[in-house]
Write a protein that holds these residues in place. Structure first.
Motif, PDB file in Angstrom:
ATOM      1  N   HIS A 275     142.107  78.299 102.443  1.00  0.00           N
ATOM      2  CA  HIS A 275     141.459  78.472 101.140  1.00  0.00           C
ATOM      3  C   HIS A 275     140.198  79.340 101.306  1.00  0.00           C
ATOM      4  CE1 HIS A 275     139.532  77.522  97.373  1.00  0.00           C
ATOM      5  NE2 HIS A 275     138.514  76.980  98.002  1.00  0.00           N
ATOM      6  N   ARG A 276     139.513  79.126 102.428  1.00  0.00           N
ATOM      7  CA  ARG A 276     138.263  79.850 102.683  1.00  0.00           C
ATOM      8  C   ARG A 276     138.507  81.286 103.111  1.00  0.00           C
ATOM      9  NH1 ARG A 276     136.288  75.943 104.890  1.00  0.00           N
ATOM     10  NH2 ARG A 276     136.536  76.281 107.120  1.00  0.00           N
ATOM     11  N   TRP A 277     139.330  81.476 104.187  1.00  0.00           N
ATOM     12  CA  TRP A 277     139.466  82.858 104.683  1.00  0.00           C
ATOM     13  C   TRP A 277     140.302  83.750 103.772  1.00  0.00           C
ATOM     14  CZ3 TRP A 277     144.406  84.275 105.829  1.00  0.00           C
ATOM     15  CH2 TRP A 277     145.286  83.345 106.355  1.00  0.00           C
TER      16      TRP A 277
ATOM     17  N   PRO B 146     135.523  87.566 105.481  1.00  0.00           N
ATOM     18  CA  PRO B 146     134.649  87.623 106.676  1.00  0.00           C
ATOM     19  C   PRO B 146     134.255  86.247 107.208  1.00  0.00           C
ATOM     20  CG  PRO B 146     133.677  88.789 104.788  1.00  0.00           C
ATOM     21  CD  PRO B 146     134.825  88.013 104.272  1.00  0.00           C
ATOM     22  N   SER B 147     134.541  85.176 106.441  1.00  0.00           N
ATOM     23  CA  SER B 147     134.093  83.836 106.851  1.00  0.00           C
ATOM     24  C   SER B 147     134.723  83.419 108.185  1.00  0.00           C
ATOM     25  CB  SER B 147     134.427  82.804 105.781  1.00  0.00           C
ATOM     26  OG  SER B 147     135.828  82.655 105.644  1.00  0.00           O
ATOM     27  N   ALA B 148     135.977  83.830 108.413  1.00  0.00           N
ATOM     28  CA  ALA B 148     136.684  83.368 109.613  1.00  0.00           C
ATOM     29  C   ALA B 148     135.923  83.776 110.882  1.00  0.00           C
ATOM     30  CB  ALA B 148     138.102  83.933 109.622  1.00  0.00           C
ATOM     31  N   LYS B 149     135.516  85.039 110.951  1.00  0.00           N
ATOM     32  CA  LYS B 149     134.789  85.511 112.147  1.00  0.00           C
ATOM     33  C   LYS B 149     133.379  84.917 112.188  1.00  0.00           C
ATOM     34  CE  LYS B 149     135.639  88.644 114.737  1.00  0.00           C
ATOM     35  NZ  LYS B 149     136.111  88.590 116.119  1.00  0.00           N
ATOM     36  N   LEU B 150     132.751  84.830 111.010  1.00  0.00           N
ATOM     37  CA  LEU B 150     131.379  84.328 110.972  1.00  0.00           C
ATOM     38  C   LEU B 150     131.323  82.872 111.460  1.00  0.00           C
ATOM     39  CD1 LEU B 150     128.683  85.593 109.972  1.00  0.00           C
ATOM     40  CD2 LEU B 150     128.938  84.239 107.913  1.00  0.00           C
ATOM     41  N   GLU B 151     132.327  82.106 111.108  1.00  0.00           N
ATOM     42  CA  GLU B 151     132.349  80.691 111.496  1.00  0.00           C
ATOM     43  C   GLU B 151     132.460  80.503 113.001  1.00  0.00           C
ATOM     44  OE1 GLU B 151     133.985  77.350 109.080  1.00  0.00           O
ATOM     45  OE2 GLU B 151     135.387  78.926 108.569  1.00  0.00           O
TER      46      GLU B 151
ATOM     47  N   PHE C 279     132.286  89.186 101.252  1.00  0.00           N
ATOM     48  CA  PHE C 279     131.946  87.761 101.197  1.00  0.00           C
ATOM     49  C   PHE C 279     132.159  87.300  99.756  1.00  0.00           C
ATOM     50  CE2 PHE C 279     129.584  89.003 104.980  1.00  0.00           C
ATOM     51  CZ  PHE C 279     129.845  87.939 105.819  1.00  0.00           C
ATOM     52  N   ALA C 280     132.651  86.099  99.584  1.00  0.00           N
ATOM     53  CA  ALA C 280     132.923  85.599  98.226  1.00  0.00           C
ATOM     54  C   ALA C 280     132.362  84.201  98.051  1.00  0.00           C
ATOM     55  CB  ALA C 280     134.427  85.607  97.968  1.00  0.00           C
ATOM     56  N   PRO C 281     131.014  84.076  98.006  1.00  0.00           N
ATOM     57  CA  PRO C 281     130.437  82.737  97.885  1.00  0.00           C
ATOM     58  C   PRO C 281     130.841  82.061  96.591  1.00  0.00           C
ATOM     59  CG  PRO C 281     128.752  84.430  97.614  1.00  0.00           C
ATOM     60  CD  PRO C 281     129.996  85.131  98.041  1.00  0.00           C
TER      61      PRO C 281
ATOM     62  N   ARG D 197     131.467  76.528 108.150  1.00  0.00           N
ATOM     63  CA  ARG D 197     130.486  76.165 109.180  1.00  0.00           C
ATOM     64  C   ARG D 197     129.240  77.043 109.084  1.00  0.00           C
ATOM     65  NH1 ARG D 197     135.186  75.909 112.536  1.00  0.00           N
ATOM     66  NH2 ARG D 197     134.495  77.560 113.927  1.00  0.00           N
ATOM     67  N   ALA D 198     129.348  78.176 108.380  1.00  0.00           N
ATOM     68  CA  ALA D 198     128.192  79.075 108.247  1.00  0.00           C
ATOM     69  C   ALA D 198     127.406  78.790 106.967  1.00  0.00           C
ATOM     70  CB  ALA D 198     128.677  80.522 108.251  1.00  0.00           C
ATOM     71  N   LYS D 199     127.765  77.716 106.249  1.00  0.00           N
ATOM     72  CA  LYS D 199     127.274  77.548 104.878  1.00  0.00           C
ATOM     73  C   LYS D 199     125.749  77.493 104.732  1.00  0.00           C
ATOM     74  CE  LYS D 199     127.774  72.554 104.854  1.00  0.00           C
ATOM     75  NZ  LYS D 199     128.513  71.425 104.323  1.00  0.00           N
TER      76      LYS D 199
HETATM   77  S1  SF4 Z   1     129.249  80.343 103.415  1.00  0.00           S
HETATM   78 FE1  SF4 Z   1     129.378  82.609 103.487  1.00  0.00          FE
HETATM   79  S2  SF4 Z   1     131.000  83.027 104.935  1.00  0.00           S
HETATM   80 FE2  SF4 Z   1     131.193  80.879 104.398  1.00  0.00          FE
HETATM   81  S3  SF4 Z   1     132.674  80.885 102.710  1.00  0.00           S
HETATM   82 FE3  SF4 Z   1     130.633  80.990 101.788  1.00  0.00          FE
HETATM   83  S4  SF4 Z   1     130.234  83.154 101.499  1.00  0.00           S
HETATM   84 FE4  SF4 Z   1     131.938  83.011 102.907  1.00  0.00          FE
END
Ligand code: SF4
Length: 390
Positions: A17-19, A24-29, A222-224, A233-235
């Motif tokens: 659901h997230r990636w 970009p969340s997958a790599k950032l996490e 990025f799609a916050p 995990r990067a939240k």
């Molecule tokens: S915290 Fe940042 S990287 Fe993680 S899902 Fe939200 S916008 Fe994407």
């Protein structure tokens, strides 16, 4: 980490659901540790119990009563074991039994199997709780032990990735044309079902392919959003989420003297993640300060402490010796309904006192229009007004 494991961690079904939304969340996490909460560990035990029950039901010869009992007894020794797990997993098993018995012939049953969907997301695989295959239909049943929020099966990407993996595995053996998905959350009394055709599933597969190419390289926008960021995990440190929330909170544009109902609705939607984000940021900044890192303008201090007896028995003895009657030192409190259900397990609770439970209406709560519950108001309906006048 092996390449396969790394890819799985990147494009796992549980984080799809997230990636898929925020590629970009997958790599950032990857920069953050994958910590497991006590609730997640409890969920693992309940999952194991559920697996044993379904395995014993479908494969009584290979996995007979003795083996089953031995494994269950071992689970019961786990520190986080709860008697109520028995009743909740029974609800999951009952659903599967009813489904399997309702089919024209015995289905193929696959329990806790790893499925690869790497034809769509490189290296991606996930473990499905239970899959029944019958004729041209695959039934995917997922057991969720959490009691946070009900999860809908409708277009659920985790389930659809399992479906892609299962289709890939069985497409030569079965003429698969339909997919049925169910998410069972017994602790929330929630069973969500949804189905799609193979064509719709493969259409989703095309979308996954496009998004996975971006996700694996940490590319895309990025799609916050409140639900996308919830378990990221990067939240706390993610700049996109931070900027998004600051904008939601402060970028008001023109300032009319009074806001309208329409504006209130829109602003509530825009502010949905702000409070949650502030809490995540506070937790992270506190951890940083405690670790000796500087977060300008902030520091960690000791919170208000609480008093406690050094030795309660001795203190109570002294109080009684000085004339305070024992009866005044203790209060007799009944366990709550939920505590008793937890202690006895759902089945025994229902048999013993289930008929003595009344469900009181909850406090009115404001939720999004998309929520499945019926809307309520304080207004008296015409029918009620007529009744009162009788
Ligand atoms: S915290 Fe940042 S990287 Fe993680 S899902 Fe939200 S916008 Fe994407």
């Amino acid at each position: 980490m092996a390449q396969e494991e790394r890819a799985h961690a990147l494009l796992s079904a549980s984080s799809a659901h997230r990636w898929l939304n925020c590629t970009p969340s997958a790599k950032l996490e990857e920069q953050f540790p994958d910590t497991s909460s006590e609730a997640a560990q409890e969920g693992t035990i309940a999952h194991e119990l559920a697996e044993l029950k379904v395995r014993h039901y479908f494969h009584p010869v290979d996995f007979g009563r003795q083996k089953f009992t031995r494994r269950v007894n071992k689970l019961k020794k786990e520190e986080l074991w709860q008697n109520e797990m028995d009743g909740y997993t029974e609800e999951y098993l009952d659903y599967i039994k009813v489904l399997a018995n309702g089919l024209a012939s015995k289905p193929g049953a696959v329990i806790e199997q790893k499925f690869y969907y790497d034809a769509w997301a490189p290296g991606g695989f996930g473990t499905a709780d239970c899959i029944l295959i019958h004729g041209d239909t695959i039934h995917i049943i997922d057991f969720k032990y959490g009691k946070g929020v009900p999860v809908s099966a409708e277009k659920n990407p985790q389930m659809m990735l399992y479906a892609l993996g299962a289709y890939d595995t069985y497409k030569l053996l079965y003429p698969i044309q339909n997919i049925k998905m169910t998410i069972i959350q017994p602790r929330l009394d929630s069973v969500s079902e949804w189905g799609c055709t193979l064509e719709e599933l493969l259409e989703f597969g095309k979308y996954v392919k496009e998004r996975a190419v971006l996700a694996i390289d940490g590319k895309g926008d990025f799609a916050p959003d409140v639900s996308t960021c919830r378990f990221c995990r990067a939240k706390a440190q993610c700049r996109a989420r931070s900027d998004y929330n600051v904008k939601q909170a402060f970028d008001l544009g023109e300032l009319p003297p009074l806001i309208t109902h329409a504006e209130a609705g829109e602003r509530l939607a825009r502010l949905a993640d702000v409070a949650k984000y502030q809490k995540d940021l506070q937790e992270w900044a506190l951890a940083e300060c405690l670790a000796g890192n500087e977060v300008p303008g902030w520091k960690a201090v000791e919170g208000r402490g609480s008093r406690d007896w050094i030795d309660m028995d001795k203190a109570f003895e002294a109080l009684q010796a000085s004339g305070t009657p024992e009866a005044l030192l203790w209060e007799k409190k009944p366990l709550t309904l939920a505590q008793i259900e937890k202690m006895l397990g759902k089945k025994e609770f229902d048999t013993c006192v289930g008929s003595m439970v009344v469900k009181n209406p909850g406090k009115p709560a404001l939720v999004k229009e998309s929520d499945k519950r019926d809307a309520i108001t304080n207004k008296i309906t015409a029918a009620e007004a007529f009744k009162e006048g009788e």
